[in-house]
Design a protein around this motif. Structure first.
Motif, PDB file in Angstrom:
ATOM      1  N   ARG A 145       8.970 -51.603  63.849  1.00 25.10           N
ATOM      2  CA  ARG A 145      10.328 -52.049  63.516  1.00 25.10           C
ATOM      3  C   ARG A 145      10.587 -51.896  62.019  1.00 25.10           C
ATOM      4  O   ARG A 145      11.676 -51.507  61.602  1.00 25.10           O
ATOM      5  CB  ARG A 145      10.535 -53.483  63.965  1.00 25.10           C
ATOM      6  CG  ARG A 145      10.556 -53.585  65.512  1.00 25.10           C
ATOM      7  CD  ARG A 145      10.799 -54.961  65.959  1.00 25.10           C
ATOM      8  NE  ARG A 145      12.200 -55.287  65.620  1.00 25.10           N
ATOM      9  CZ  ARG A 145      12.801 -56.376  66.005  1.00 25.10           C
ATOM     10  NH1 ARG A 145      12.159 -57.265  66.727  1.00 25.10           N
ATOM     11  NH2 ARG A 145      14.041 -56.603  65.664  1.00 25.10           N
ATOM     12  N   LEU A 146       9.588 -52.209  61.206  1.00 25.93           N
ATOM     13  CA  LEU A 146       9.711 -52.033  59.755  1.00 25.93           C
ATOM     14  C   LEU A 146      10.008 -50.574  59.425  1.00 25.93           C
ATOM     15  O   LEU A 146      10.928 -50.267  58.677  1.00 25.93           O
ATOM     16  CB  LEU A 146       8.428 -52.478  59.054  1.00 25.93           C
ATOM     17  CG  LEU A 146       8.341 -52.149  57.564  1.00 25.93           C
ATOM     18  CD1 LEU A 146       9.320 -53.007  56.774  1.00 25.93           C
ATOM     19  CD2 LEU A 146       6.921 -52.329  57.068  1.00 25.93           C
ATOM     20  N   ILE A 147       9.210 -49.691  59.998  1.00 23.67           N
ATOM     21  CA  ILE A 147       9.370 -48.257  59.741  1.00 23.67           C
ATOM     22  C   ILE A 147      10.735 -47.773  60.212  1.00 23.67           C
ATOM     23  O   ILE A 147      11.338 -46.908  59.594  1.00 23.67           O
ATOM     24  CB  ILE A 147       8.222 -47.480  60.401  1.00 23.67           C
ATOM     25  CG1 ILE A 147       6.918 -47.794  59.656  1.00 23.67           C
ATOM     26  CG2 ILE A 147       8.497 -45.981  60.422  1.00 23.67           C
ATOM     27  CD1 ILE A 147       5.674 -47.340  60.368  1.00 23.67           C
ATOM     28  N   GLY A 148      11.228 -48.385  61.272  1.00 19.84           N
ATOM     29  CA  GLY A 148      12.543 -48.033  61.793  1.00 19.84           C
ATOM     30  C   GLY A 148      13.699 -48.591  60.979  1.00 19.84           C
ATOM     31  O   GLY A 148      14.861 -48.317  61.266  1.00 19.84           O
ATOM     32  N   GLY A 149      13.391 -49.375  59.944  1.00 19.10           N
ATOM     33  CA  GLY A 149      14.444 -49.875  59.065  1.00 19.10           C
ATOM     34  C   GLY A 149      14.934 -51.276  59.366  1.00 19.10           C
ATOM     35  O   GLY A 149      15.925 -51.725  58.783  1.00 19.10           O
ATOM     36  N   ASP A 150      14.265 -51.987  60.240  1.00 20.92           N
ATOM     37  CA  ASP A 150      14.655 -53.356  60.577  1.00 20.92           C
ATOM     38  C   ASP A 150      14.322 -54.286  59.410  1.00 20.92           C
ATOM     39  O   ASP A 150      13.159 -54.563  59.134  1.00 20.92           O
ATOM     40  CB  ASP A 150      13.909 -53.789  61.845  1.00 20.92           C
ATOM     41  CG  ASP A 150      14.252 -55.194  62.310  1.00 20.92           C
ATOM     42  OD1 ASP A 150      14.814 -55.980  61.519  1.00 20.92           O
ATOM     43  OD2 ASP A 150      13.937 -55.503  63.469  1.00 20.92           O
ATOM     44  N   LYS A 151      15.338 -54.756  58.705  1.00 21.05           N
ATOM     45  CA  LYS A 151      15.130 -55.630  57.548  1.00 21.05           C
ATOM     46  C   LYS A 151      14.497 -56.971  57.953  1.00 21.05           C
ATOM     47  O   LYS A 151      13.772 -57.578  57.182  1.00 21.05           O
ATOM     48  CB  LYS A 151      16.438 -55.844  56.811  1.00 21.05           C
ATOM     49  CG  LYS A 151      16.943 -54.579  56.137  1.00 21.05           C
ATOM     50  CD  LYS A 151      18.201 -54.875  55.368  1.00 21.05           C
ATOM     51  CE  LYS A 151      18.944 -53.723  54.826  1.00 21.05           C
ATOM     52  NZ  LYS A 151      18.430 -52.493  54.567  1.00 21.05           N
ATOM     53  N   GLY A 152      14.752 -57.412  59.134  1.00 21.58           N
ATOM     54  CA  GLY A 152      14.137 -58.641  59.615  1.00 21.58           C
ATOM     55  C   GLY A 152      12.630 -58.495  59.766  1.00 21.58           C
ATOM     56  O   GLY A 152      11.882 -59.459  59.594  1.00 21.58           O
ATOM     57  N   ALA A 153      12.180 -57.295  60.074  1.00 19.22           N
ATOM     58  CA  ALA A 153      10.739 -57.045  60.210  1.00 19.22           C
ATOM     59  C   ALA A 153      10.040 -57.246  58.875  1.00 19.22           C
ATOM     60  O   ALA A 153       8.945 -57.814  58.819  1.00 19.22           O
ATOM     61  CB  ALA A 153      10.485 -55.645  60.747  1.00 19.22           C
ATOM     62  N   ALA A 154      10.660 -56.802  57.794  1.00 16.83           N
ATOM     63  CA  ALA A 154      10.070 -56.974  56.462  1.00 16.83           C
ATOM     64  C   ALA A 154       9.906 -58.456  56.143  1.00 16.83           C
ATOM     65  O   ALA A 154       8.866 -58.882  55.628  1.00 16.83           O
ATOM     66  CB  ALA A 154      10.930 -56.289  55.404  1.00 16.83           C
ATOM     67  N   ALA A 155      10.906 -59.249  56.472  1.00 15.80           N
ATOM     68  CA  ALA A 155      10.833 -60.691  56.214  1.00 15.80           C
ATOM     69  C   ALA A 155       9.744 -61.337  57.071  1.00 15.80           C
ATOM     70  O   ALA A 155       9.015 -62.219  56.599  1.00 15.80           O
ATOM     71  CB  ALA A 155      12.185 -61.341  56.492  1.00 15.80           C
ATOM     72  N   ARG A 156       9.599 -60.906  58.315  1.00  7.12           N
ATOM     73  CA  ARG A 156       8.568 -61.477  59.192  1.00  7.12           C
ATOM     74  C   ARG A 156       7.173 -61.084  58.722  1.00  7.12           C
ATOM     75  O   ARG A 156       6.244 -61.886  58.791  1.00  7.12           O
ATOM     76  CB  ARG A 156       8.815 -61.059  60.637  1.00  7.12           C
ATOM     77  CG  ARG A 156      10.040 -61.755  61.183  1.00  7.12           C
ATOM     78  CD  ARG A 156      10.213 -61.756  62.675  1.00  7.12           C
ATOM     79  NE  ARG A 156       9.313 -60.935  63.435  1.00  7.12           N
ATOM     80  CZ  ARG A 156       9.674 -60.218  64.493  1.00  7.12           C
ATOM     81  NH1 ARG A 156      10.934 -60.220  64.888  1.00  7.12           N
ATOM     82  NH2 ARG A 156       8.803 -59.515  65.163  1.00  7.12           N
ATOM     83  N   ILE A 157       7.032 -59.857  58.242  1.00  7.43           N
ATOM     84  CA  ILE A 157       5.727 -59.438  57.706  1.00  7.43           C
ATOM     85  C   ILE A 157       5.375 -60.290  56.497  1.00  7.43           C
ATOM     86  O   ILE A 157       4.260 -60.787  56.375  1.00  7.43           O
ATOM     87  CB  ILE A 157       5.738 -57.934  57.361  1.00  7.43           C
ATOM     88  CG1 ILE A 157       5.747 -57.117  58.659  1.00  7.43           C
ATOM     89  CG2 ILE A 157       4.554 -57.560  56.469  1.00  7.43           C
ATOM     90  CD1 ILE A 157       6.002 -55.636  58.469  1.00  7.43           C
ATOM     91  N   ALA A 158       6.320 -60.468  55.592  1.00  8.01           N
ATOM     92  CA  ALA A 158       6.087 -61.283  54.394  1.00  8.01           C
ATOM     93  C   ALA A 158       5.740 -62.725  54.769  1.00  8.01           C
ATOM     94  O   ALA A 158       4.876 -63.343  54.143  1.00  8.01           O
ATOM     95  CB  ALA A 158       7.309 -61.244  53.488  1.00  8.01           C
ATOM     96  N   ALA A 159       6.382 -63.251  55.796  1.00 13.73           N
ATOM     97  CA  ALA A 159       6.121 -64.631  56.212  1.00 13.73           C
ATOM     98  C   ALA A 159       4.737 -64.782  56.844  1.00 13.73           C
ATOM     99  O   ALA A 159       4.085 -65.816  56.676  1.00 13.73           O
ATOM    100  CB  ALA A 159       7.198 -65.085  57.194  1.00 13.73           C
ATOM    101  N   ARG A 160       4.272 -63.767  57.551  1.00  8.60           N
ATOM    102  CA  ARG A 160       2.969 -63.844  58.216  1.00  8.60           C
ATOM    103  C   ARG A 160       1.799 -63.519  57.285  1.00  8.60           C
ATOM    104  O   ARG A 160       0.667 -63.929  57.542  1.00  8.60           O
ATOM    105  CB  ARG A 160       2.942 -62.880  59.408  1.00  8.60           C
ATOM    106  CG  ARG A 160       3.751 -63.399  60.579  1.00  8.60           C
ATOM    107  CD  ARG A 160       3.781 -62.467  61.763  1.00  8.60           C
ATOM    108  NE  ARG A 160       2.483 -61.962  62.147  1.00  8.60           N
ATOM    109  CZ  ARG A 160       2.307 -61.025  63.077  1.00  8.60           C
ATOM    110  NH1 ARG A 160       3.352 -60.509  63.718  1.00  8.60           N
ATOM    111  NH2 ARG A 160       1.095 -60.606  63.376  1.00  8.60           N
ATOM    112  N   ALA A 161       2.069 -62.792  56.215  1.00  6.58           N
ATOM    113  CA  ALA A 161       0.992 -62.310  55.338  1.00  6.58           C
ATOM    114  C   ALA A 161       0.096 -63.413  54.765  1.00  6.58           C
ATOM    115  O   ALA A 161      -1.125 -63.228  54.732  1.00  6.58           O
ATOM    116  CB  ALA A 161       1.567 -61.455  54.219  1.00  6.58           C
ATOM    117  N   PRO A 162       0.623 -64.531  54.314  1.00  9.42           N
ATOM    118  CA  PRO A 162      -0.259 -65.537  53.694  1.00  9.42           C
ATOM    119  C   PRO A 162      -1.383 -66.047  54.597  1.00  9.42           C
ATOM    120  O   PRO A 162      -2.427 -66.446  54.098  1.00  9.42           O
ATOM    121  CB  PRO A 162       0.693 -66.673  53.305  1.00  9.42           C
ATOM    122  CG  PRO A 162       2.020 -66.017  53.162  1.00  9.42           C
ATOM    123  CD  PRO A 162       2.031 -64.923  54.198  1.00  9.42           C
ATOM    124  N   THR A 163      -1.185 -66.014  55.899  1.00 10.50           N
ATOM    125  CA  THR A 163      -2.209 -66.536  56.808  1.00 10.50           C
ATOM    126  C   THR A 163      -2.828 -65.459  57.694  1.00 10.50           C
ATOM    127  O   THR A 163      -3.673 -65.769  58.533  1.00 10.50           O
ATOM    128  CB  THR A 163      -1.612 -67.637  57.714  1.00 10.50           C
ATOM    129  OG1 THR A 163      -0.529 -67.086  58.464  1.00 10.50           O
ATOM    130  CG2 THR A 163      -1.144 -68.819  56.885  1.00 10.50           C
TER     131      THR A 163
END
Length: 111
Positions: free
Chosen positions: A10-28
């Motif tokens: 989804r990120l690669i497809g340009g979904d801006k929400g995917a970028a936010a979800r990746i950033a939110a999951r990264a810390p853990t």
């Protein structure tokens, strides 16, 4: 396909929400692929790539982290060489293909 795989696509497809979800999951997260994606999204956070590298236990993940490190360092020729080798063996790695596609073409000398 895992939730993370779908999120990366989804990120690669340009979904801006995917970028936010990746950033939110990264810390853990303990998934190298998710941490690499997060590092690409936020190059000012070198700890993300460092964690991905430390967690990379498979050849696929170790190569991914090396390609991402070269990309973030601006070493375009190294990205090109590593990505070509990786994709020859792992043609389904869409994150590496995306990194390679966003890598400026290194100057080539005529054959």
């Amino acid at each position: 396909m895992t939730d993370t795989d779908l999120l990366i696509r989804r990120l690669i497809g340009g979904d801006k929400g995917a970028a936010a979800r990746i950033a939110a999951r990264a810390p853990t997260s303990d998934e190298p692929v998710l941490l690499v994606a997060a590092a690409l999204l936020d190059p000012t956070a070198p700890d993300l790539l460092a964690r991905a590298t430390a967690l990379a236990s498979s050849t696929r993940d170790r190569q991914l982290t090396a390609i991402a490190a070269a990309h973030l360092a601006g070493d375009h020729e190294r990205v090109d060489a590593l990505a070509r080798d990786h994709l020859a063996d792992q043609p389904d790695n869409v994150l590496v293909a995306w990194i390679a596609a966003n890598n400026p073409n290194p100057e080539r000398t005529p054959s």
